[in-house]
Design a protein around this motif. Structure first.
Motif: not given
Length: 346
Positions: A75-76, A80, A82, A96, A98, A104, A331-332
Motif C-alpha cells: 500500500r502506497s 494506491t 499494488k 494495481v 488506483i 477507484t 500514483r504509487g
C-alpha cells in the motif's frame, strides 16, 4: 493413470449444463455452478453451499478452479495498492488499485511479461512467458474490487488494461474476460467504464472495431514521428504510424468513439517543437484527447522526465488547437506501482 482435471471455467454455461445431464443430474445444476464460478467468484467447490456434497465431490473429481492468489500486497502512502498476483502455475503478474476522491480504478495485466519491446517499460524486460486466461484476468478485477470495498469503502468503478503485457496480443482471452466482467452473470460492470490501452497493433484495432466492442480505446503513442517512435518502441518499425493512423480512422468510423493518446514527454527525446507539431497533426485525424503522463524512471537513467517548461509547451500548443489535454500525475511511485514500473523489482 489419473486423468488430468479440466479447468472448469473454460466451459460455457451450456457445456456445464450438458455435463450434469450426462452425469444423470438436472441441467439447472449447471446454472447454479456457473453462478458460483463467476458471479460469486468461488475459489473452491466446497464453497458451493446450495449444491449437494455428492455433486461437489463429483466436480472435484473432474475439474479444477485455477483461481489466482494475492501473493503480496503493498500500500502506497497515496492509497494506491499494488498486488503481486500468483497464478496457478506459480508465475507472477502485477495489478494495481488506483483510488481518487471520486472513483477507484483497477489496472490489470493481460500477459506474463510482454511480447513488445518498449525501452522505457520495466515489463518489456521480461520475455513474454504466456498469455493470461480469461478467468485469470477476471480474478484480478474481483480481487481489486474486494480491496476497494475494504480500504476505500466503495466498489470498483473503472478498469484499465494497462498492466503487464499488450492486451491485443492476447485478444481472445481479453475479450472473453471483458464479456464476463460486463455480463449480468459476472460482475455487471458497464463497458464504458473499461479502457483497453494498446501500443498500437493496427490489424487488431480494426478487428475490435469489426467486433463492435463497447469499451474505450487508448493508444500508448509517445511520438508521432516514426524515427523517434521506433527508437523508443522498436516494434513501430513493423507497425508504422501510417498503419496506426489508418486503423484508428477505421475504429472511429465504425464506433464513433474518440481515442485517448497516452504520451510521456522525455528530456532530449520528444520535447522539441517538431514533436509537438507532429502530435497536433496526428490528433487532427480523428476526435481524440491526450493524456500527458508523468514518467517513472526504471533505474538506468536513459529516460528522464522532461522539464515543466517542455510539458507546458505541449499543453499550451495542444489547447491552442482545441485538443483536450489532461496531465496524469503518477500514483504509487513509492511502491513501483506507477505507469511503466510494473515488474521493476520482481
Amino acid at each position: 493413470m489419473a486423468t488430468k482435471k479440466r479447468d472448469i471455467r473454460a466451459l460455457t454455461k451450456e457445456q456445464l449444463r450438458e455435463f450434469f445431464v450426462n452425469h444423470g443430474d438436472k441441467a439447472f445444476r449447471g446454472n447454479q455452478v456457473y453462478e458460483w464460478l463467476w458471479s460469486k467468484a468461488a475459489h473452491s467447490f466446497d464453497d458451493m453451499t446450495n449444491v449437494s456434497k455428492k455433486t461437489r465431490e463429483m466436480l472435484d473429481e473432474n475439474f479444477v478452479i485455477n483461481h489466482i492468489e494475492v501473493d503480496t500486497m503493498q500500500r502506497s502512502k497515496d492509497g494506491t495498492i499494488k498486488n503481486a498476483i500468483k497464478l496457478h502455475d506459480g508465475k507472477i503478474v502485477e495489478s494495481v488499485l488506483i483510488p481518487t476522491e471520486t472513483r477507484t480504478t483497477a489496472c490489470v495485466s493481460s500477459q506474463v511479461g510482454c511480447s513488445l519491446d518498449c525501452k522505457f517499460c520495466a515489463t518489456a524486460r521480461l520475455k513474454r512467458m504466456r498469455n493470461l486466461n480469461a478467468d485469470e484476468i477476471y480474478d484480478q478485477v474481483v480481487a481489486i474490487d474486494k480491496q476497494s470495498r475494504l480500504y476505500h469503502n466503495h466498489k470498483l468503478s473503472n478498469i484499465v488494461f494497462m498492466g503487464m503485457g499488450e492486451p491485443l496480443m492476447n485478444y481472445n482471452n481479453v475479450i472473453k474476460a471483458i464479456d464476463k466482467i460486463t455480463s449480468p452473470e459476472g460482475l455487471g460492470m458497464a463497458a464504458r467504464r473499461i479502457t483497453l490501452s494498446t501500443s498500437g497493433v493496427p490489424k487488431m484495432i480494426k478487428k475490435m472495431a469489426d467486433d463492435e466492442v463497447r469499451f474505450n480505446l487508448a493508444v500508448s503513442l509517445h511520438s508521432a514521428i516514426d524515427e523517434v517512435r521506433t527508437s523508443i518502441m522498436p516494434f513501430n518499425a513493423t507497425f508504422p504510424l501510417k498503419d496506426l493512423k489508418e486503423s484508428l480512422e477505421y475504429w472511429y468510423e465504425k464506433t464513433k468513439r474518440k481515442v485517448t493518446y497516452e504520451y510521456v514527454v522525455w528530456n532530449g527525446i520528444n520535447d522539441r517543437k517538431e514533436d509537438i507539431d507532429a502530435l497536433i497533426k496526428f490528433c487532427s485525424y480523428i476526435p481524440c484527447k491526450v493524456n500527458l503522463i508523468e514518467y517513472n524512471p526504471i533505474d538506468d537513467g536513459e529516460f528522464q522526465q522532461a522539464s515543466e517548461r517542455a510539458l507546458n509547451n505541449y499543453i499550451s500548443n495542444l489547447e491552442m488547437h482545441d485538443i483536450v489535454v489532461n496531465v496524469r500525475r503518477s500514483r504509487g511511485k513509492d511502491i513501483d506501482a506507477a505507469c511503466g514500473q510494473l515488474a521493476n523489482k520482481s
